[in-house]
Design an enzyme around this catalytic site. Sequence first.
Site, PDB file in Angstrom:
ATOM      1  N   MET A 127      62.722  20.165  -3.800  1.00  0.00           N
ATOM      2  CA  MET A 127      63.080  18.739  -3.858  1.00  0.00           C
ATOM      3  C   MET A 127      64.551  18.525  -4.217  1.00  0.00           C
ATOM      4  SD  MET A 127      60.234  17.699  -2.881  1.00  0.00           S
ATOM      5  CE  MET A 127      60.313  15.924  -3.028  1.00  0.00           C
ATOM      6  N   HIS A 164      58.315  19.829   5.799  1.00  0.00           N
ATOM      7  CA  HIS A 164      58.414  18.396   5.493  1.00  0.00           C
ATOM      8  C   HIS A 164      57.123  17.705   5.954  1.00  0.00           C
ATOM      9  CE1 HIS A 164      60.405  14.602   4.722  1.00  0.00           C
ATOM     10  NE2 HIS A 164      59.956  14.151   5.885  1.00  0.00           N
TER      11      HIS A 164
END
Length: 227
Positions: free
Chosen positions: A123, A142
């Site tokens: 992240m 993703h």
Amino acid sequence: MIAFMTANPVSVNSTPSLISPEIGFASTSPANPPLKIGVLASGSGSNFEVIAEAIKKGQLNVQIPVLIYNNPEAKAAARAEKYGIPSILLNHRDCKTREELDTKIVKTFQEYDVEWVVMAGWMRIVTQVLLDAFHDKVINIHPSLLPSFPGIRAVEQALAAKVKITGCTVHIAHLEVDSGPISMQAAVPILPDDTAETLHARIQVQEHKIMLGAIALIAESHQKHCD
Ligand code: GRF
């Protein structure tokens, strides 16, 4: 253009999912050295564990010399311990810039002879420092069908857009967030009563398949170079 293939359909709650390109595990030659992948994870680490488990079962001629995590709370570290994989905390809060964190990551991966980098729920926005050190050898996963819904809260973005199908993508990471050549995708239908949690759970089932499929493709091509 490659059409979605139905040869490997997966059913979750009776909804089919489509994966492209089709996943096939090449037979690995133990004579060749395993591909060394360094994994970056920030959270739960379920994608990391799926890779570690496939390696343990001999399904991938791959080795994970080290896991790097940036968040002291990341459950990925405990998963690494379970598989006897060294894990190193590089806390982004200890770095003044993104480049400083990436410099530490590159140094660590080079110490462990890492050849490819896998962002498995990483992240943090990566910089040219990491991308230059591992040129076109960084992959990211993703939870959307890129180029739709890049960035954070991709599952919520898909629900808000009221699309009927979303999914997940593994791609080579380029500088722009969630951009770069696409390696593998899986489509996941959105059900009328889906919440972000139920939809993300079904997407993750597919993430685990395409993560392994994409790594298998990389390992296969690495093996050909060794032959
Ligand atoms: C996944 O949904 C991935 O697509 C996103 O972060 C999540 C990580 O999940 N980038 P996990 O930590 O591998 O369970």
